[in-house]
Design an enzyme around this catalytic site. Structure first.
Site, mmCIF file in Angstrom:
data_model
loop_
_atom_site.group_PDB
_atom_site.id
_atom_site.type_symbol
_atom_site.label_atom_id
_atom_site.label_comp_id
_atom_site.label_asym_id
_atom_site.label_seq_id
_atom_site.Cartn_x
_atom_site.Cartn_y
_atom_site.Cartn_z
ATOM 1 N N ARG A 12 78.670 101.417 9.825
ATOM 2 C CA ARG A 12 78.151 99.800 9.869
ATOM 3 C C ARG A 12 78.665 99.360 8.008
ATOM 4 O O ARG A 12 78.689 98.294 8.310
ATOM 5 C CB ARG A 12 76.412 99.803 10.809
ATOM 6 C CG ARG A 12 76.710 100.393 12.204
ATOM 7 C CD ARG A 12 75.298 100.735 12.172
ATOM 8 N NE ARG A 12 74.970 100.922 11.027
ATOM 9 C CZ ARG A 12 72.992 100.646 10.748
ATOM 10 N NH1 ARG A 12 72.515 100.071 11.367
ATOM 11 N NH2 ARG A 12 72.104 101.798 10.303
ATOM 12 N N GLU A 17 67.268 97.143 -0.587
ATOM 13 C CA GLU A 17 65.916 96.407 -1.030
ATOM 14 C C GLU A 17 66.397 95.664 -2.266
ATOM 15 O O GLU A 17 67.026 96.426 -3.358
ATOM 16 C CB GLU A 17 65.070 96.996 -1.232
ATOM 17 C CG GLU A 17 63.908 97.240 0.334
ATOM 18 C CD GLU A 17 62.365 97.641 -0.855
ATOM 19 O OE1 GLU A 17 62.383 98.046 -1.371
ATOM 20 O OE2 GLU A 17 61.857 97.970 0.998
ATOM 21 N N GLN A 35 61.587 80.317 -7.514
ATOM 22 C CA GLN A 35 62.321 79.795 -7.957
ATOM 23 C C GLN A 35 64.281 80.641 -7.551
ATOM 24 O O GLN A 35 63.547 81.155 -8.053
ATOM 25 C CB GLN A 35 63.037 78.573 -8.497
ATOM 26 C CG GLN A 35 63.629 77.859 -8.518
ATOM 27 C CD GLN A 35 64.136 77.053 -9.480
ATOM 28 O OE1 GLN A 35 62.879 76.240 -9.381
ATOM 29 N NE2 GLN A 35 64.724 76.621 -9.755
ATOM 30 N N ASP A 36 64.435 81.073 -6.182
ATOM 31 C CA ASP A 36 65.680 81.434 -6.532
ATOM 32 C C ASP A 36 66.916 80.153 -6.259
ATOM 33 O O ASP A 36 67.147 79.071 -5.901
ATOM 34 C CB ASP A 36 65.814 81.869 -5.300
ATOM 35 C CG ASP A 36 65.613 82.808 -5.270
ATOM 36 O OD1 ASP A 36 64.314 83.741 -6.106
ATOM 37 O OD2 ASP A 36 66.042 84.010 -4.027
ATOM 38 N N ASN A 37 68.516 80.266 -7.326
ATOM 39 C CA ASN A 37 69.795 79.737 -7.905
ATOM 40 C C ASN A 37 70.541 80.959 -7.099
ATOM 41 O O ASN A 37 70.134 81.724 -7.147
ATOM 42 C CB ASN A 37 69.572 79.541 -9.356
ATOM 43 C CG ASN A 37 68.169 78.402 -9.308
ATOM 44 O OD1 ASN A 37 67.297 77.460 -8.516
ATOM 45 N ND2 ASN A 37 67.741 79.314 -10.945
ATOM 46 N N ARG A 47 78.673 80.444 -19.061
ATOM 47 C CA ARG A 47 77.730 80.367 -18.578
ATOM 48 C C ARG A 47 76.516 80.975 -19.264
ATOM 49 O O ARG A 47 75.663 81.461 -19.664
ATOM 50 C CB ARG A 47 77.348 80.248 -17.350
ATOM 51 C CG ARG A 47 78.137 78.918 -16.447
ATOM 52 C CD ARG A 47 77.108 79.199 -14.318
ATOM 53 N NE ARG A 47 78.201 78.489 -13.912
ATOM 54 C CZ ARG A 47 78.337 77.532 -13.560
ATOM 55 N NH1 ARG A 47 77.109 76.450 -13.679
ATOM 56 N NH2 ARG A 47 78.994 76.782 -12.379
ATOM 57 N N HIS A 50 71.844 80.055 -22.160
ATOM 58 C CA HIS A 50 70.878 79.241 -21.836
ATOM 59 C C HIS A 50 69.115 79.903 -22.091
ATOM 60 O O HIS A 50 69.201 81.242 -22.153
ATOM 61 C CB HIS A 50 70.657 78.549 -20.308
ATOM 62 C CG HIS A 50 71.623 78.164 -20.217
ATOM 63 N ND1 HIS A 50 72.676 78.483 -19.453
ATOM 64 C CD2 HIS A 50 72.784 77.930 -21.288
ATOM 65 C CE1 HIS A 50 73.525 77.777 -19.449
ATOM 66 N NE2 HIS A 50 73.724 76.448 -20.529
ATOM 67 N N LYS A 60 63.805 85.845 -15.357
ATOM 68 C CA LYS A 60 65.081 86.140 -14.560
ATOM 69 C C LYS A 60 65.533 86.804 -14.108
ATOM 70 O O LYS A 60 65.908 87.995 -15.308
ATOM 71 C CB LYS A 60 66.418 84.998 -14.907
ATOM 72 C CG LYS A 60 65.950 84.136 -15.484
ATOM 73 C CD LYS A 60 67.157 82.925 -15.860
ATOM 74 C CE LYS A 60 67.666 81.677 -16.432
ATOM 75 N NZ LYS A 60 68.541 81.070 -17.440
ATOM 76 N N HIS A 107 70.297 84.340 -22.346
ATOM 77 C CA HIS A 107 70.892 84.214 -20.903
ATOM 78 C C HIS A 107 72.112 83.341 -21.204
ATOM 79 O O HIS A 107 72.123 82.547 -20.544
ATOM 80 C CB HIS A 107 70.024 84.258 -19.782
ATOM 81 C CG HIS A 107 70.847 85.028 -18.498
ATOM 82 N ND1 HIS A 107 71.351 83.852 -17.726
ATOM 83 C CD2 HIS A 107 71.125 86.173 -18.653
ATOM 84 C CE1 HIS A 107 71.829 84.651 -16.507
ATOM 85 N NE2 HIS A 107 71.743 86.097 -17.217
ATOM 86 N N TYR A 120 69.890 84.338 -9.157
ATOM 87 C CA TYR A 120 69.269 84.416 -10.331
ATOM 88 C C TYR A 120 67.311 83.876 -9.234
ATOM 89 O O TYR A 120 67.300 82.934 -8.804
ATOM 90 C CB TYR A 120 69.109 82.678 -11.287
ATOM 91 C CG TYR A 120 70.146 82.303 -11.525
ATOM 92 C CD1 TYR A 120 70.257 82.156 -12.999
ATOM 93 C CD2 TYR A 120 70.824 81.663 -10.603
ATOM 94 C CE1 TYR A 120 71.246 82.029 -13.432
ATOM 95 C CE2 TYR A 120 72.394 81.074 -11.604
ATOM 96 C CZ TYR A 120 72.760 81.454 -13.315
ATOM 97 O OH TYR A 120 73.855 80.338 -13.952
ATOM 98 N N LYS A 157 77.856 70.662 -22.041
ATOM 99 C CA LYS A 157 77.070 70.923 -22.806
ATOM 100 C C LYS A 157 77.153 72.646 -23.744
ATOM 101 O O LYS A 157 76.823 72.572 -24.354
ATOM 102 C CB LYS A 157 75.455 70.818 -21.807
ATOM 103 C CG LYS A 157 75.273 69.617 -22.074
ATOM 104 C CD LYS A 157 73.350 69.451 -20.877
ATOM 105 C CE LYS A 157 72.865 71.221 -20.343
ATOM 106 N NZ LYS A 157 72.154 70.506 -19.908
ATOM 107 N N ASP A 158 77.296 73.687 -22.707
ATOM 108 C CA ASP A 158 77.873 74.645 -23.338
ATOM 109 C C ASP A 158 78.718 74.621 -24.524
ATOM 110 O O ASP A 158 79.021 76.227 -24.929
ATOM 111 C CB ASP A 158 77.979 75.934 -22.387
ATOM 112 C CG ASP A 158 76.418 76.282 -21.455
ATOM 113 O OD1 ASP A 158 75.677 76.153 -21.720
ATOM 114 O OD2 ASP A 158 77.129 76.748 -20.289
#
Length: 180
Positions: A12, A17, A35-37, A47, A50, A60, A107, A120, A157-158
């Site tokens: 299937r 998990e 918080q999840d992003n 990216r 940071h 994270k 990161h 994240y 910014k980066d």
């Protein structure tokens, strides 16, 4: 910390998990994620690198849902025996690897596939006034982003963060940022 989940496959599809508080806290450290992003990026996007300054510093747990990225964590804790060193691992929708980046590390990631969906799980809320970053291409870090330099896509910014040696604010190795 690189985490490889147990994947159960059959005709299937698969099941695993992606996060268990009990197992994570037993093997890594006690962390309460709040918080999840999720982001989507195209090939060549970098990216990072940071971090969030205290009292909003963040750990994270990251993973890729679709595509492939080179995920990078840099130790920015002054006084640490591994200060300025990095860990890089390829995370993908196929290998299902995850990486935990603790507080005190910068990161970033580079998208190696046509597109990547990146998740994240953060242990503190995002606070815009607490943003910090170092240059993704700092030669002293020696990071091979696995991308041709002319294919790198950065945010405005980066493209203008200081190199590690010129960073105004960094973490202190002797401070427990989880005790805040």
């Amino acid at each position: 910390m690189i985490i490889s989940p147990r994947i159960f496959r059959d005709g299937r599809g698969y099941f695993f998990e992606s996060y268990s508080e009990r197992d994570f806290n037993a093997s890594v450290r006690t962390v309460r994620f709040v918080q999840d992003n999720e982001s989507s990026s195209i090939y060549g996007v970098v990216r990072g690198l940071h971090f969030q300054k205290p009292p909003f510093s963040q750990g994270k747990l990251v993973r890729v849902i679709e595509g492939r990225v080179l995920d990078v964590a840099v130790d920015i804790r002054r006084g640490s025996p591994t200060f300025g060193r990095h860990v890089a691992v390829e995370l993908s929708g196929d290998n299902r690897l995850q990486m935990f980046i603790p507080r005190g590390f910068a990161h970033g990631f580079a998208v190696l596939s046509e597109e990547a969906v990146f998740q994240y799980k953060c242990d503190n809320f995002y606070a815009p006034g607490s943003e910090g970053a170092i240059a993704w291409d700092d030669p002293a870090l020696g990071i091979d982003w696995k991308l041709p330099h002319d294919k790198v896509i950065l945010s405005e910014k980066d493209g203008c963060h200081p190199v590690l040696g010129d960073a105004e604010w960094l973490f202190d190795y002797d401070v427990d940022y989880y005790a805040e």
